[in-house]
Each structure stands twice: as structure tokens, then as C-alpha cells.
Scaffold this active site. Structure first.
Site, mmCIF file in Angstrom:
data_model
loop_
_atom_site.group_PDB
_atom_site.id
_atom_site.type_symbol
_atom_site.label_atom_id
_atom_site.label_comp_id
_atom_site.label_asym_id
_atom_site.label_seq_id
_atom_site.Cartn_x
_atom_site.Cartn_y
_atom_site.Cartn_z
ATOM 1 N N HIS A 185 26.196 -19.175 8.179
ATOM 2 C CA HIS A 185 27.235 -20.428 7.579
ATOM 3 C C HIS A 185 28.956 -20.478 7.951
ATOM 4 O O HIS A 185 28.748 -21.401 9.117
ATOM 5 C CB HIS A 185 27.223 -20.666 6.364
ATOM 6 C CG HIS A 185 28.155 -21.342 5.559
ATOM 7 N ND1 HIS A 185 29.797 -21.615 5.887
ATOM 8 C CD2 HIS A 185 28.568 -23.020 5.353
ATOM 9 C CE1 HIS A 185 30.276 -22.013 5.013
ATOM 10 N NE2 HIS A 185 29.634 -23.392 5.409
ATOM 11 N N ASN A 186 28.983 -19.597 8.315
ATOM 12 C CA ASN A 186 30.033 -18.644 8.771
ATOM 13 C C ASN A 186 30.246 -19.161 10.415
ATOM 14 O O ASN A 186 31.238 -19.012 11.042
ATOM 15 C CB ASN A 186 30.643 -17.740 8.033
ATOM 16 C CG ASN A 186 31.551 -18.048 6.178
ATOM 17 O OD1 ASN A 186 30.921 -19.075 5.938
ATOM 18 N ND2 ASN A 186 32.332 -17.062 5.906
ATOM 19 N N GLU A 189 30.310 -22.288 11.104
ATOM 20 C CA GLU A 189 31.526 -22.407 11.359
ATOM 21 C C GLU A 189 32.322 -21.920 12.086
ATOM 22 O O GLU A 189 32.907 -23.012 12.850
ATOM 23 C CB GLU A 189 32.241 -21.337 10.301
ATOM 24 C CG GLU A 189 33.395 -22.786 9.442
ATOM 25 C CD GLU A 189 33.754 -21.708 8.076
ATOM 26 O OE1 GLU A 189 35.120 -20.827 8.351
ATOM 27 O OE2 GLU A 189 33.187 -21.492 7.103
#
Length: 473
Positions: A185-186, A189
Site C-alpha cells: 500500500h505504501n 502511495e
């Protein structure tokens, strides 16, 4: 005294907001902090809340009902091990420890195995959404034993963000899977943020748009297919002026981006597993090169290039950048989901990609309407090898690739760095190419190292004597 339903140690802003979130959802919370005064100040600031302040670890553990549920929100690495070392002697079989920080997934695997020998359950959970998300509803990604998930499930489902009535939390899988998914996810991101930054650079330096005009552009984008939290806050950023100078805050911020390591971990693991994630890697590298401020300033006085000015119709370029951003975003997410697909096999996580897309729709930093389309793609084909192989996404890539090519060209012609846009285009072109020049790479490897190669016309491994030695003449 009535015992708490759950305990939380680590009362920085995220921890405090999660406690208030839990309490607002009718849970009685025991709190502890390494610096006792921080705990006292927090409890004193909320005298009407069902919060039990605990000065020592012993008081803290004793204040929680069994099976104890204890969440740690401390800095990743050694601090997590230190807190576990303090709490573990006070726990009993069946109690549950939860690491809600950004821990490296292999550390979570290790801790899970070590605690399992004493019958203590362990969950490593990603929590995304920042301070506001922690207070009003984050996206939560828990991994660990299934029975551990069932213990904490009611609380997590209560405090998480909701989208269309669905909680933005689900059981991710065993071991360190929760922290793995948060890591990816990061990484995604990072890619999103870098692509937006490059779009800003093209429109600001290239076209000369003012902050007011940029606000209008990003606000308009947020009403369409690019609708997302990051686009929304980007539009907001351009409206904020510094009260001291009257200048736009964004223009006063030093151009050195920092990072906490999760994006780098994504790149490192993708290399270990052999999964190409060039757009995520470009985002990590862009942050790294931004840190070389003094060298960049010195180089700007020596190295030459074209003026960063795009001589083209503004409305046309804005449209091109919009479409290119959407296409590059598809490439970046495709890389992240492809990485999770191989990691699921390698680490035995049995991930559900549609559910992951579902819980990322609300609460988290990359939340976007676009994730509904990703969810639908994996509903259509749970074994989808790459997002770009879904018929809807392939049509979008085929439609918007021209804009992506033109934007990369404009960036190159105007000397504006676009590492993420360029990497997304190269990834798309490489993925759609039936025959890459790796045949020459294999020939070179065989030439200097006798590494052998495979052939297109028959099975087996082969080696060529590329130069004749004296005995062969």
C-alpha cells in the site's frame, strides 16, 4: 473496577486518536505510554471518556479483561521488541498482542513464531489514514492467526472506515501478511504521490500555471476518474497561504522529500521476488535524489538543458497530463498487485486481491473511486495475472497510452524530470512486447560466463563457443 475491553500502549497522535475512536464506539480502553506524563496529560484532557490511565506495564496488563487484547503503536524495529519483552512475562496463553505500526513483515513473522510457543496470539496490522483516519476511521489490514482475528474483529470493524456500509477491514492472512499488504500500500502511495508531483511540475514550471489555476485543475480532476484523497488534498494545498509572509506555503517548502522506509522495502522485496515495480522504484529514487539538494544546486550552474517551458496550448496539455496520470496510475497499481500476487505464493499468504482493493476504498491514503474498478476486475477474474490484462483496464491503457507518450515526450523536450511517468510508459511497453532484447543479454552472459541460454526452436540449455581457441583452429 470494571476492566478495559482493550489496551493500547504508545500515545503519540495516532495512538491517542485510535483510543478516542475506540472509546467513541463504546469500548473501554486502558492506556499506557513509556513517558508517563504523556499518558497523564492525555487522560486529563478527556475526563469524561472511558479511559483507564496506567502508570506501569503491570497496571496496564492487569487493567484489561481476558483474553487480553493489547495494541502497540510504537516505532518499528527494536522498540517493538522491547515492548513485547516487557509485556510478554505478564501475559497468559490465549492473550493477544497487536502491532499497529509500520513493522517490516519479516519481523512480524519472527515475532509471531516466537510468541506462538507460549500460546500468545499475535497480529501485525497495517493501519492507514493518518491522524484523521485513526480518529474517524482508518483502513485496517490485520494478519496473523485466524483465531486472533476473530478476537479483535468486533473492535476493528467498529472503528474502521465504512464504504457503502462495508467496513474497510478484513482478515488478510497468516503471519506477516497484514504488514506486507500495508507495505505494498505504501509503495503504491509513493508512486501516486510522485506521479502527482510530476504532473504538478509539468503544469507549474512547464505551462506556468499559478497556484490558483492549479487548484482549479486538481479540483476538476477530483470530480472525474482521478477522484482520490491524494488529488483532493493536492487541490487544497494550493490554496494555503503562509500568514507570516503571505506567500503560498507550497512555494516555501524545501524540495527535499523524506521517507520512513516502507516504499524502499517494497522495492527491495520486489527485487528479491523478481517482480518488476519500476514506477514504485522511480518514486523511491525520486525522493532519494531530492535529498541531494546542495549537489543539485551546484549542478544547475554547470549542466545545461532546455528551458522548462512547454510551448503548446494549455488546455490541450492539461488534458494530456490528466489522461497520462490515469494511465500511469493503472501501471503503478498493476505493479503493486502483481507483487502481492507473487508474494502470496512465495510466503503462503493466500491473499484476496478483490478484498484488499475493497478495504483500500476508504480510510487509507490511497483511497480512490478507482479502487472500485480494481475490485470488479478481481471479481471477474480472481487469478488475474496483471491489472492491465483485464479487458476494461486494457481498453483504458490502449486509449490513454498516446497521452502518456506525449507527456513523457513533452517532459524530455522541456528538461523536466519525469521518472515515474517514464517508468510507467516503459513498463507498459515492456509488458506488451512479445519479444524483448533479452536474447542479446543472454548471448552476452553466455559469451563472458558460459551461463548458457535457451532456444526458441528446441528444448534444453545451450552454450556456444563464441570465439575459437587455438585448439579449435
Amino acid at each position: 473496577m470494571e476492566k478495559a475491553h482493550i489496551g493500547l500502549t504508545g500515545l503519540a497522535v495516532m495512538g491517542q486518536n485510535l483510543v478516542l475512536n475506540m472509546e467513541r464506539n463504546q469500548y473501554h480502553v486502558a492506556v499506557h505510554n513509556r513517558t508517563t506524563q504523556t499518558m497523564r496529560d492525555f487522560v486529563a484532557a478527556h475526563p469524561d471518556k472511558n479511559i483507564i490511565g496506567c502508570g506501569t506495564i503491570e497496571e496496564f496488563v492487569a487493567a484489561i479483561e481476558r483474553p487480553r487484547k493489547i495494541m502497540m503503536l510504537v516505532k518499528a524495529g527494536k522498540p517493538v521488541d522491547a515492548v513485547i519483552g516487557q509485556i510478554k512475562p505478564l501475559l497468559e496463553p490465549g492473550d493477544l498482542l497487536i502491532d499497529g505500526g509500520n513493522s517490516f513483515f519479516k519481523d512480524t513473522e519472527r515475532r509471531n513464531e516466537a510468541l506462538k510457543t507460549d500460546g500468545i496470539l499475535y497480529i501485525g496490522t497495517g493501519v492507514s489514514g493518518g491522524e484523521e483516519g485513526a480518529l474517524w476511521g482508518p483502513s485496517i489490514m490485520p494478519g496473523g492467526q485466524p483465531e486472533a482475528w476473530q478476537i479483535i474483529r468486533p473492535i476493528f470493524e467498529a472503528i474502521t472506515a465504512k464504504m457503502d456500509g462495508e467496513p474497510c477491514v478484513c482478515y488478510i492472512g497468516p503471519g506477516g501478511s497484514g504488514h506486507y499488504v500495508k507495505m505494498v500500500h505504501n509503495g503504491i502511495e509513493y508512486g501516486d504521490m510522485q506521479l502527482i508531483a510530476e504532473a504538478y511540475d509539468l503544469l507549474h514550471r512547464g505551462l506556468g500555471l499559478s497556484n490558483a489555476e492549479l487548484h482549479e485543475v486538481f479540483s476538476e480532476w477530483n470530480r472525474g476518474e482521478l477522484e482520490s484523497y491524494l488529488i483532493e488534498i493536492t487541490a487544497d494545498i494550493f490554496t494555503k497561504n503562509d500568514p507570516e509572509t503571505g506567500q503560498a506555503v507550497v512555494d516555501l517548502i524545501l524540495d527535499q522529500a523524506q521517507q520512513k522506509g516502507t516504499g524502499k522495502w517494497t522495492s527491495q522485496d520486489s527485487l528479491d521476488l523478481g517482480v518488476p515495480t519500476p514506477t514504485i522504484n522511480a518514486a523511491v529514487e525520486s525522493r532519494i535524489i531530492s535529498a541531494y539538494k546542495a549537489e543539485r544546486v551546484a549542478a544547475s550552474k554547470i549542466l545545461t538543458g532546455p528551458e522548462p517551458k512547454i510551448n503548446a496550448d494549455s488546455e490541450m496539455v492539461i488534458g494530456l497530463v490528466r489522461n497520462a496520470l490515469y494511465a500511469a496510475k493503472i501501471c503503478s497499481y498493476a505493479q503493486g498487485f502483481a507483487l502481492m500476487r507473487l508474494a502470496s505464493k512465495e510466503y503462503g499468504y493466500n491473499l484476496s486481491y478483490g478484498e484488499i482493493a475493497c478495504i483500500w476504498r476508504g480510510g487509507c491514503i490511497i483511497r480512490a473511486g478507482f479502487l472500485n474498478e480494481i475490485r470488479e476486475a478481481f471479481i471477474r477474474n480472481p487469478n488475474l495475472p496483471n491489472l492491465m490484462m483485464d479487458h476494461e483496464f486494457s481498453e483504458l491503457m490502449n486509449l490513454h497510452q498516446t497521452s502518456l507518450r506525449k507527456v513523457v515526450t513533452l517532459a524530455a523536450e522541456s528538461g523536466i524530470p519525469a521518472l515515474a511517468f517514464s517508468s510507467a510508459l516503459a513498463y507498459f511497453d515492456a509488458y506488451r512486447t512479445a519479444r524483448l532484447p533479452a536474447n542479446l543479454t543472454q548471448a552476452q552472459r553466455d559469451y563472458f560466463g558460459a551461463h548458457t541460454y535457451r532456444r526458441t526452436d528446441k528444448e534444453g540449455d545451450f552454450h556456444t563457443q563464441w570465439i575459437e581457441d587455438d585448439l579449435g583452429k
